[in-house]
Write a protein that holds these residues in place. Structure first.
Motif, PDB file in Angstrom:
ATOM      1  N   VAL A 115      20.993   5.859   0.213  1.00 13.04           N
ATOM      2  CA  VAL A 115      22.055   5.149   0.923  1.00 13.04           C
ATOM      3  C   VAL A 115      22.272   5.699   2.337  1.00 13.04           C
ATOM      4  O   VAL A 115      22.939   5.059   3.161  1.00 13.04           O
ATOM      5  CB  VAL A 115      23.381   5.164   0.143  1.00 13.04           C
ATOM      6  CG1 VAL A 115      23.230   4.499  -1.215  1.00 13.04           C
ATOM      7  CG2 VAL A 115      23.921   6.582  -0.013  1.00 13.04           C
ATOM      8  N   ALA A 116      21.677   6.868   2.639  1.00  9.13           N
ATOM      9  CA  ALA A 116      21.788   7.429   3.987  1.00  9.13           C
ATOM     10  C   ALA A 116      21.055   6.583   5.029  1.00  9.13           C
ATOM     11  O   ALA A 116      21.216   6.828   6.230  1.00  9.13           O
ATOM     12  CB  ALA A 116      21.249   8.855   4.015  1.00  9.13           C
ATOM     13  N   VAL A 117      20.264   5.586   4.602  1.00 10.53           N
ATOM     14  CA  VAL A 117      19.555   4.735   5.570  1.00 10.53           C
ATOM     15  C   VAL A 117      20.527   3.910   6.412  1.00 10.53           C
ATOM     16  O   VAL A 117      20.137   3.388   7.458  1.00 10.53           O
ATOM     17  CB  VAL A 117      18.550   3.789   4.874  1.00 10.53           C
ATOM     18  CG1 VAL A 117      17.503   4.592   4.116  1.00 10.53           C
ATOM     19  CG2 VAL A 117      19.246   2.786   3.974  1.00 10.53           C
ATOM     20  N   TYR A 118      21.787   3.794   5.969  1.00 14.41           N
ATOM     21  CA  TYR A 118      22.778   3.035   6.740  1.00 14.41           C
ATOM     22  C   TYR A 118      23.461   3.896   7.795  1.00 14.41           C
ATOM     23  O   TYR A 118      24.312   3.407   8.537  1.00 14.41           O
ATOM     24  CB  TYR A 118      23.827   2.445   5.798  1.00 14.41           C
ATOM     25  CG  TYR A 118      23.231   1.565   4.721  1.00 14.41           C
ATOM     26  CD1 TYR A 118      22.522   0.417   5.057  1.00 14.41           C
ATOM     27  CD2 TYR A 118      23.350   1.895   3.375  1.00 14.41           C
ATOM     28  CE1 TYR A 118      21.956  -0.386   4.076  1.00 14.41           C
ATOM     29  CE2 TYR A 118      22.790   1.103   2.387  1.00 14.41           C
ATOM     30  CZ  TYR A 118      22.096  -0.036   2.746  1.00 14.41           C
ATOM     31  OH  TYR A 118      21.535  -0.825   1.764  1.00 14.41           O
ATOM     32  N   PRO A 132      20.135  -1.496   8.885  1.00 10.35           N
ATOM     33  CA  PRO A 132      19.939  -0.054   9.045  1.00 10.35           C
ATOM     34  C   PRO A 132      20.943   0.534  10.023  1.00 10.35           C
ATOM     35  O   PRO A 132      21.512  -0.167  10.864  1.00 10.35           O
ATOM     36  CB  PRO A 132      18.506   0.045   9.586  1.00 10.35           C
ATOM     37  CG  PRO A 132      18.277  -1.267  10.274  1.00 10.35           C
ATOM     38  CD  PRO A 132      19.025  -2.278   9.462  1.00 10.35           C
ATOM     39  N   GLY A 133      21.154   1.840   9.899  1.00 12.76           N
ATOM     40  CA  GLY A 133      21.988   2.533  10.866  1.00 12.76           C
ATOM     41  C   GLY A 133      21.349   2.508  12.244  1.00 12.76           C
ATOM     42  O   GLY A 133      20.157   2.258  12.397  1.00 12.76           O
ATOM     43  N   HIS A 148      12.560   1.903   4.116  1.00 15.43           N
ATOM     44  CA  HIS A 148      13.433   0.940   3.428  1.00 15.43           C
ATOM     45  C   HIS A 148      13.334  -0.451   4.067  1.00 15.43           C
ATOM     46  O   HIS A 148      13.096  -1.444   3.373  1.00 15.43           O
ATOM     47  CB  HIS A 148      14.865   1.466   3.505  1.00 15.43           C
ATOM     48  CG  HIS A 148      15.900   0.617   2.817  1.00 15.43           C
ATOM     49  ND1 HIS A 148      16.656   1.076   1.771  1.00 15.43           N
ATOM     50  CD2 HIS A 148      16.313  -0.658   3.019  1.00 15.43           C
ATOM     51  CE1 HIS A 148      17.492   0.135   1.365  1.00 15.43           C
ATOM     52  NE2 HIS A 148      17.297  -0.928   2.116  1.00 15.43           N
ATOM     53  N   PHE A 149      13.530  -0.505   5.371  1.00 22.23           N
ATOM     54  CA  PHE A 149      13.659  -1.807   6.035  1.00 22.23           C
ATOM     55  C   PHE A 149      12.325  -2.332   6.573  1.00 22.23           C
ATOM     56  O   PHE A 149      12.033  -3.522   6.439  1.00 22.23           O
ATOM     57  CB  PHE A 149      14.677  -1.711   7.171  1.00 22.23           C
ATOM     58  CG  PHE A 149      16.085  -1.457   6.698  1.00 22.23           C
ATOM     59  CD1 PHE A 149      16.840  -2.483   6.162  1.00 22.23           C
ATOM     60  CD2 PHE A 149      16.626  -0.190   6.758  1.00 22.23           C
ATOM     61  CE1 PHE A 149      18.134  -2.250   5.708  1.00 22.23           C
ATOM     62  CE2 PHE A 149      17.915   0.062   6.305  1.00 22.23           C
ATOM     63  CZ  PHE A 149      18.673  -0.971   5.775  1.00 22.23           C
ATOM     64  N   GLU A 150      11.522  -1.467   7.179  1.00 23.13           N
ATOM     65  CA  GLU A 150      10.298  -1.937   7.827  1.00 23.13           C
ATOM     66  C   GLU A 150       9.127  -2.052   6.869  1.00 23.13           C
ATOM     67  O   GLU A 150       8.188  -2.812   7.137  1.00 23.13           O
ATOM     68  CB  GLU A 150       9.928  -0.986   8.972  1.00 23.13           C
ATOM     69  CG  GLU A 150      10.978  -0.908  10.062  1.00 23.13           C
ATOM     70  CD  GLU A 150      10.686   0.180  11.086  1.00 23.13           C
ATOM     71  OE1 GLU A 150       9.513   0.607  11.184  1.00 23.13           O
ATOM     72  OE2 GLU A 150      11.631   0.614  11.769  1.00 23.13           O
TER      73      GLU A 150
END
Length: 320
Positions: A115-118, A132-133, A148-150
């Motif tokens: 969850v730290a990806v935000y 994403p953050g 996570h996102f890419e």
């Protein structure tokens, strides 16, 4: 069901393997060395390989019904050279495992994120649709967000059967980093002064996270993301709960998070690794909403008051 697990000898990986075996899964695990293969429990088939070497992954993927990708480098305060290695493992490794699993026709591909990806959510608990953050305190966060996102997210958009599961901050028996390290110092009565009382995390007991990963494979829907985020507490609150349960005193003096941020700025050029560690104590909140996992998977997380007693007992047995 046949599972292929990367990162099987890590803290969460070991818990996941135990959970899968208990549920009747046939488990194979990717291992880089013979010594790591010896850490696997009876009944698990070791598959030699490395997530940075794509061809070594094919034998394990070929027979799998589900792939659980946990392998990642999680250390803070790395040198630039080691940060490059982190990029190869966390981002490149994820791309190799997930892409080859999709090509092999694996029915369920579980990418384990964080969850730290935000980034710093500033006390909010975002749901799964959050992007994403924009500012990351560490190379770990940056590489995990990219995976996570890419990587995983992009494959989801392309129709690959990828499910993303993002645990909160892990703790439990066997955990010697993060909260486990602080608890060890607290039990030894050496944690007198501490930075960052308002650092906040969703504390997730390791066995609860492992159960969530198994449920994601069994009940989750491809293309979806599930937060396996436990209850949110500040660092001050978490150590206060541990103090009540263990009678080992919480820190006597809490220095403000602003001091950690100031020291990180001073250390940024001469001591970049130290600066990264200080930024992690700079008052950030890495939080997320777990309602979707609770509703769709039937998952739940135990409170700290229930997860800390076995954690403290394990630490007391080995470190005090």
């Amino acid at each position: 069901m046949r599972a292929f697990v990367t990162g099987s000898t890590g803290f969460l990986g070991q818990a996941l393997v135990r959970e899968l075996l208990a549920r009747g899964w046939d488990v194979s695990a990717l291992v880089r060395t013979f010594e790591r293969a010896r850490q696997l429990p009876a009944g698990v088939r070791a598959v030699p390989g490395d997530v940075t070497k794509p061809e070594s992954l094919r034998p394990g993927l070929r027979q799998a019904d589900a792939v659980f990708h946990l392998a990642a480098l999680t250390t803070l305060g790395l040198s630039p050279r080691d940060q490059a290695r982190m990029q190869r493992i966390n981002v490149g490794g994820a791309r190799h495992v997930l892409t080859l699993a999709a090509e092999a026709g694996v029915q369920r591909i579980i990418h384990v994120s964080d969850v730290a990806v935000y980034g710093d959510t500033r006390g909010e608990r975002p749901a799964e649709g959050c992007g994403p953050g924009t500012v990351f305190e560490s190379a770990y966060q940056q590489t995990r967000a990219a995976a996570h996102f890419e990587v995983a997210g992009a494959l989801q958009h392309q129709g690959a059967p990828v499910i993303i599961a993002a645990p909160g901050a892990l703790y439990g028996p066997g955990g010697t980093a993060g909260l486990g390290r602080l608890l060890r110092w607290q039990l030894r009565r050496r944690l007198l002064v501490m930075l960052g009382p308002d650092n906040a995390r969703c504390w997730t007991y390791v066995d609860d996270a492992a159960l969530g990963l198994a449920l994601a494979a069994e009940r989750g829907q491809p293309g979806e993301t599930y937060h396996l985020a436990g209850p949110a507490h500040t660092l001050r609150e978490a150590l206060a709960v541990a103090a009540r349960l263990s009678r080992a005193p919480a820190p006597l003096i809490w220095l403000p998070s602003a001091l950690a941020r100031s020291l990180a700025r001073l250390a940024r050029r001469p001591l970049p690794a130290l600066a990264e560690r200080l930024r992690a104590l700079g008052g950030a909140a890495y939080l997320a909403d777990s309602a979707k996992a609770e509703r769709a998977l039937g998952w739940s997380a135990r409170p700290l008051a229930a997860g800390l007693p076995p954690t403290l007992a394990w630490l007391q047995e080995r470190w005090t």
